[in-house]
Design a protein around this motif. Structure first.
Motif, PDB file in Angstrom:
ATOM      1  N   GLY A   1       0.793  -1.232   0.000  1.00 20.06           N
ATOM      2  CA  GLY A   1       0.000   0.000   0.000  1.00 20.06           C
ATOM      3  C   GLY A   1       0.819   1.273   0.000  1.00 20.06           C
ATOM      4  O   GLY A   1       0.272   2.364  -0.120  1.00 20.06           O
ATOM      5  N   SER A   2       2.151   1.140   0.127  1.00 16.34           N
ATOM      6  CA  SER A   2       3.005   2.333   0.185  1.00 16.34           C
ATOM      7  C   SER A   2       3.517   2.765  -1.186  1.00 16.34           C
ATOM      8  O   SER A   2       4.282   3.720  -1.282  1.00 16.34           O
ATOM      9  CB  SER A   2       4.205   2.062   1.098  1.00 16.34           C
ATOM     10  OG  SER A   2       5.054   1.066   0.544  1.00 16.34           O
ATOM     11  N   VAL A   3       3.097   2.080  -2.261  1.00 15.87           N
ATOM     12  CA  VAL A   3       3.582   2.443  -3.591  1.00 15.87           C
ATOM     13  C   VAL A   3       3.065   3.813  -4.000  1.00 15.87           C
ATOM     14  O   VAL A   3       2.061   4.301  -3.480  1.00 15.87           O
ATOM     15  CB  VAL A   3       3.146   1.400  -4.648  1.00 15.87           C
ATOM     16  CG1 VAL A   3       3.825   0.075  -4.404  1.00 15.87           C
ATOM     17  CG2 VAL A   3       1.637   1.246  -4.662  1.00 15.87           C
TER      18      VAL A   3
ATOM     19  N   MET B   1      -5.001  -2.117  -2.451  1.00 17.43           N
ATOM     20  CA  MET B   1      -4.524  -2.760  -1.234  1.00 17.43           C
ATOM     21  C   MET B   1      -5.302  -2.294  -0.006  1.00 17.43           C
ATOM     22  O   MET B   1      -5.654  -3.088   0.876  1.00 17.43           O
ATOM     23  CB  MET B   1      -3.029  -2.458  -1.040  1.00 17.43           C
ATOM     24  CG  MET B   1      -2.120  -3.217  -1.962  1.00 17.43           C
ATOM     25  SD  MET B   1      -2.068  -5.010  -1.646  1.00 17.43           S
ATOM     26  CE  MET B   1      -3.102  -5.613  -2.989  1.00 17.43           C
ATOM     27  N   LEU B   2      -5.589  -1.002   0.066  1.00 19.02           N
ATOM     28  CA  LEU B   2      -6.341  -0.482   1.211  1.00 19.02           C
ATOM     29  C   LEU B   2      -7.750  -1.053   1.238  1.00 19.02           C
ATOM     30  O   LEU B   2      -8.276  -1.393   2.307  1.00 19.02           O
ATOM     31  CB  LEU B   2      -6.387   1.045   1.164  1.00 19.02           C
ATOM     32  CG  LEU B   2      -5.040   1.776   1.170  1.00 19.02           C
ATOM     33  CD1 LEU B   2      -5.240   3.284   1.271  1.00 19.02           C
ATOM     34  CD2 LEU B   2      -4.137   1.287   2.295  1.00 19.02           C
TER      35      LEU B   2
ATOM     36  N   LEU C   1      -6.401  -1.444   9.420  1.00 16.14           N
ATOM     37  CA  LEU C   1      -7.367  -0.510   8.845  1.00 16.14           C
ATOM     38  C   LEU C   1      -7.075   0.909   9.312  1.00 16.14           C
ATOM     39  O   LEU C   1      -7.276   1.869   8.566  1.00 16.14           O
ATOM     40  CB  LEU C   1      -8.796  -0.919   9.214  1.00 16.14           C
ATOM     41  CG  LEU C   1      -9.888  -0.149   8.480  1.00 16.14           C
ATOM     42  CD1 LEU C   1      -9.746  -0.296   6.964  1.00 16.14           C
ATOM     43  CD2 LEU C   1     -11.272  -0.584   8.926  1.00 16.14           C
ATOM     44  N   ALA C   2      -6.588   1.046  10.547  1.00 15.69           N
ATOM     45  CA  ALA C   2      -6.201   2.377  11.018  1.00 15.69           C
ATOM     46  C   ALA C   2      -5.047   2.913  10.172  1.00 15.69           C
ATOM     47  O   ALA C   2      -5.025   4.098   9.802  1.00 15.69           O
ATOM     48  CB  ALA C   2      -5.802   2.324  12.491  1.00 15.69           C
ATOM     49  N   HIS C   3      -4.093   2.053   9.868  1.00 16.04           N
ATOM     50  CA  HIS C   3      -2.986   2.483   9.005  1.00 16.04           C
ATOM     51  C   HIS C   3      -3.504   2.830   7.612  1.00 16.04           C
ATOM     52  O   HIS C   3      -3.058   3.803   7.000  1.00 16.04           O
ATOM     53  CB  HIS C   3      -1.930   1.389   8.909  1.00 16.04           C
ATOM     54  CG  HIS C   3      -0.693   1.809   8.181  1.00 16.04           C
ATOM     55  ND1 HIS C   3      -0.533   1.637   6.829  1.00 16.04           N
ATOM     56  CD2 HIS C   3       0.441   2.421   8.609  1.00 16.04           C
ATOM     57  CE1 HIS C   3       0.641   2.109   6.452  1.00 16.04           C
ATOM     58  NE2 HIS C   3       1.254   2.587   7.518  1.00 16.04           N
ATOM     59  N   ALA C   4      -4.455   2.042   7.116  1.00 18.56           N
ATOM     60  CA  ALA C   4      -5.047   2.338   5.809  1.00 18.56           C
ATOM     61  C   ALA C   4      -5.731   3.703   5.821  1.00 18.56           C
ATOM     62  O   ALA C   4      -5.651   4.466   4.849  1.00 18.56           O
ATOM     63  CB  ALA C   4      -6.044   1.247   5.432  1.00 18.56           C
TER      64      ALA C   4
END
Length: 220
Positions: free
Chosen positions: A103-105, A114-115, A133-136
């Protein structure tokens, strides 16, 4: 003899100057069906889950070739990660990889895929899967600059992750995103709902929310 030695020297120098042969990069194959993997697991799905995750994680390194994550087929990646979770639902690694690695791309479309994968699998075990999900939500907020998407993820945490181990900041994440969206009335309603829900028992958290509500009331 001198001519032979001269020719041999030229051959060696020519071969040394050529770039090393590189095998072409292989595409990530489609993920097998769950039934196929369960059969291959031979009664040990957790071990196969770990082996499958290692296979997916290592696919970007092939015979000396490094493949950028943004060049992978993320639809296939998501399905492989889903298979890993299907084999071992308690595994946290696929969701960590989806939210923090793939998800960091820099490609927004791939990041969103990805999220959304994390969001789709969150509801199956919200009290254990809320960190991803919090990170998303934070990725959607700060990298994608998509506040409505970030708020949707944060709202899911507030409504579904109700376990005693959920930290205050995760429950309150939606409030701050609503404020970022200039939806002060919604932020006030969210705080009031949390205060009345009975979910919050920590005196410091109750005090913080009450103070935050007073600040919002003073704005309007």
């Amino acid at each position: 003899m001198l001519a032979v030695l001269f020719a041999l020297t030229l051959q060696i120098l020519w071969q040394a100057s050529r770039p090393p042969a590189r095998a072409p990069a292989q595409d990530l194959p489609p993920a097998p069906s769950l039934a196929t993997l369960q059969l291959a697991a031979m009664g040990d799905p957790i071990a196969l889950s770990k082996a499958t995750m290692l296979y997916v994680q290592g696919f970007d390194e092939q015979a000396g070739i490094s493949i950028a994550w943004r060049n992978l087929d993320y639809t296939k990646v998501a399905l492989w990660l889903q298979r890993v979770l299907d084999l071992d639902p308690r595994s946290q690694y696929p969701l960590l990889a989806a939210s923090e690695v793939y998800g960091s791309v820099s490609d927004p479309a791939r990041a969103r895929l990805m999220l959304d994968f994390v969001y789709a699998r969150f509801s199956e075990d919200p009290n254990r899967r809320w960190p991803w999900l919090a990170h998303a939500a934070l990725v959607a907020r700060h990298r994608l600059h998509d506040l409505p998407l970030a708020r949707r993820y944060a709202a899911a945490i507030r409504m579904q992750a109700t376990g005693a181990n959920i930290p205050a900041w995760a429950r309150e994440l939606e409030i701050f995103i609503a404020e970022d969206m200039n939806e002060v009335d919604a932020a006030r309603a969210l705080i009031g709902g949390l205060l009345q829900s009975g979910q919050i028992t920590d005196p410091n958290e109750l005090k913080f929310l009450a103070a935050r509500l007073d600040q919002l009331n003073q704005k309007h």
